[in-house]
Design an enzyme around this catalytic site. Structure first.
Site, PDB file in Angstrom:
ATOM      1  N   ASP A 186      83.137  70.668  57.831  1.00 33.96           N
ATOM      2  CA  ASP A 186      83.041  69.560  56.871  1.00 33.96           C
ATOM      3  C   ASP A 186      81.780  69.667  56.020  1.00 33.96           C
ATOM      4  O   ASP A 186      80.957  70.568  56.210  1.00 33.96           O
ATOM      5  CB  ASP A 186      83.094  68.206  57.604  1.00 33.96           C
ATOM      6  CG  ASP A 186      82.107  68.127  58.778  1.00 33.96           C
ATOM      7  OD1 ASP A 186      81.247  69.010  58.904  1.00 33.96           O
ATOM      8  OD2 ASP A 186      82.205  67.179  59.565  1.00 33.96           O
ATOM      9  N   ASN A 243      81.167  56.679  66.577  1.00 38.76           N
ATOM     10  CA  ASN A 243      82.360  55.882  66.244  1.00 38.76           C
ATOM     11  C   ASN A 243      83.657  56.637  66.568  1.00 38.76           C
ATOM     12  O   ASN A 243      84.736  56.203  66.205  1.00 38.76           O
ATOM     13  CB  ASN A 243      82.347  55.479  64.762  1.00 38.76           C
ATOM     14  CG  ASN A 243      82.426  56.680  63.826  1.00 38.76           C
ATOM     15  OD1 ASN A 243      82.338  57.827  64.274  1.00 38.76           O
ATOM     16  ND2 ASN A 243      82.594  56.429  62.542  1.00 38.76           N
ATOM     17  N   HIS A 261      84.392  59.695  65.460  1.00 40.86           N
ATOM     18  CA  HIS A 261      84.888  60.624  64.439  1.00 40.86           C
ATOM     19  C   HIS A 261      84.822  62.067  64.935  1.00 40.86           C
ATOM     20  O   HIS A 261      84.002  62.434  65.763  1.00 40.86           O
ATOM     21  CB  HIS A 261      84.188  60.438  63.088  1.00 40.86           C
ATOM     22  CG  HIS A 261      82.763  60.880  62.992  1.00 40.86           C
ATOM     23  ND1 HIS A 261      81.861  60.298  62.126  1.00 40.86           N
ATOM     24  CD2 HIS A 261      82.055  61.847  63.636  1.00 40.86           C
ATOM     25  CE1 HIS A 261      80.692  60.900  62.230  1.00 40.86           C
ATOM     26  NE2 HIS A 261      80.777  61.840  63.148  1.00 40.86           N
ATOM     27  N   GLU A 312      87.082  59.771  59.903  1.00 38.61           N
ATOM     28  CA  GLU A 312      86.591  58.490  60.377  1.00 38.61           C
ATOM     29  C   GLU A 312      87.730  57.681  61.015  1.00 38.61           C
ATOM     30  O   GLU A 312      88.916  58.012  60.826  1.00 38.61           O
ATOM     31  CB  GLU A 312      86.001  57.718  59.188  1.00 38.61           C
ATOM     32  CG  GLU A 312      84.773  58.380  58.569  1.00 38.61           C
ATOM     33  CD  GLU A 312      83.493  58.192  59.385  1.00 38.61           C
ATOM     34  OE1 GLU A 312      83.486  58.458  60.603  1.00 38.61           O
ATOM     35  OE2 GLU A 312      82.479  57.797  58.783  1.00 38.61           O
TER      36      GLU A 312
HETATM   37  C1  F6R Z   1      79.397  67.595  61.757  1.00 36.21           C
HETATM   38  C2  F6R Z   1      80.484  66.787  62.259  1.00 36.21           C
HETATM   39  C3  F6R Z   1      80.231  65.482  62.920  1.00 36.21           C
HETATM   40  C4  F6R Z   1      79.289  65.621  64.112  1.00 36.21           C
HETATM   41  C5  F6R Z   1      79.073  64.290  64.804  1.00 36.21           C
HETATM   42  C6  F6R Z   1      78.024  64.406  65.891  1.00 36.21           C
HETATM   43  O1  F6R Z   1      79.924  68.757  61.129  1.00 36.21           O
HETATM   44  O2  F6R Z   1      81.586  67.202  62.143  1.00 36.21           O
HETATM   45  O3  F6R Z   1      81.460  64.958  63.334  1.00 36.21           O
HETATM   46  O4  F6R Z   1      79.839  66.552  65.015  1.00 36.21           O
HETATM   47  O5  F6R Z   1      78.667  63.321  63.894  1.00 36.21           O
HETATM   48  O6  F6R Z   1      76.794  64.754  65.323  1.00 36.21           O
HETATM   49  P1  F6R Z   1      75.601  65.246  66.244  1.00 36.21           P
HETATM   50  O7  F6R Z   1      76.042  66.525  66.877  1.00 36.21           O
HETATM   51  O8  F6R Z   1      74.428  65.476  65.320  1.00 36.21           O
HETATM   52  O9  F6R Z   1      75.366  64.189  67.256  1.00 36.21           O
END
Ligand code: F6R
Length: 238
Positions: A65, A134, A136, A141
């Site tokens: 992403d 959340n 995701h 989302e």
């Molecule tokens: C990033 C992504 C997000 C993260 C998630 C957790 O490419 O896809 O879904 O994996 O927000 O972020 P961290 O690992 O920083 O806690």
């Protein structure tokens, strides 16, 4: 879905790295999607440290992403979070890597380009992702359809606030471009990893709630080859 708890972040990262190395040793042309963010950094470091010279000679990577409007060179971009610790040290050439360009003038076309990149290579062998508080997956989302391929997503306030940790200065984030949950379901293997006490609540929800689009990570229950790997601090099962 198979749930596994590791003693700490190091053990979790080691296991994930060995899984990825095994995959490319068994299937050198593997197509691997990786998330950015903090969670996979330990895995990336161990993959790089343990890779033999030819392990990634034919493998392809797809970055999960990107933040819309963020320069790919920004150290906080999703691209930087994958490129610096993984793609550059493994010396993967540009033709075997796909990043979303969050600055593309036509984001729908950009999503179509990434969809095409994945489809032409026969889909993903592995999708390796973190999880947001959340629920995701990528920037899918709550409310995202499980039928989506790559798409533009409107970010929730919690994602916008949480995303600030990647940037030095306060950064306006409103949307993302992301592979869809359909990519997740169609990948041959899907792995979600989480570490630390901040993720314990959402891991409890994934373990206990039924499959529903309000909890994107619940898609993991629907995957025939899905894994949820956490460290002890994020473990939500006694
Ligand atoms: C990033 C992504 C997000 C993260 C998630 C957790 O490419 O896809 O879904 O994996 O927000 O972020 P961290 O690992 O920083 O806690």
């Amino acid at each position: 879905m198979q749930y596994q708890v590791f003693t700490d972040y190091d053990a979790l990262s080691e296991h994930a790295a060995q899984f990825m190395l095994e995959l490319v040793r068994q299937k050198p042309t593997a197509v691997i999607c990786v998330a950015s963010g903090d969670t996979p950094l330990g895995t990336f470091q161990k993959v790089v440290a343990n890779a033999l010279p030819n392990d990634f000679a034919e493998a392809t990577f797809v970055a999960l992403d990107e933040w819309v409007g963020i320069d790919p060179q920004n150290p906080g971009s999703c691209r930087s979070y994958v490129e610096k610790p993984l793609i550059e040290p493994l010396k993967i050439p540009a033709e075997r890597v796909c990043f979303f360009d969050g600055m593309a003038t036509n984001l729908a076309e950009e999503c179509a380009r990434v969809n095409e990149f994945v489809a032409r290579r026969g889909g993903l062998d592995l999708i390796f992702v973190g999880i947001g508080t959340n629920g995701h997956i990528g920037l899918n989302e709550p409310g995202s359809s499980f039928e989506n391929y790559a798409h533009i997503s409107d970010l929730q306030d919690v994602t916008i606030a949480g995303g600030q940790k990647y940037f030095q200065d306060a950064t306006p984030l409103t949307q993302g471009v992301t592979l869809g949950l359909r990519h997740f379901l169609e990948a041959k293997t899907a792995i979600v990893i989480a570490n630390g006490p901040r993720k314990k609540g959402i891991i409890g929800r994934v373990l206990n709630e039924p499959i529903n689009t309000a909890l994107p990570a619940s898609v993991l229950h629907q995957h025939p080859n899905g894994y949820l790997w956490v460290d002890e601090a994020a473990n939500a099962k006694n």
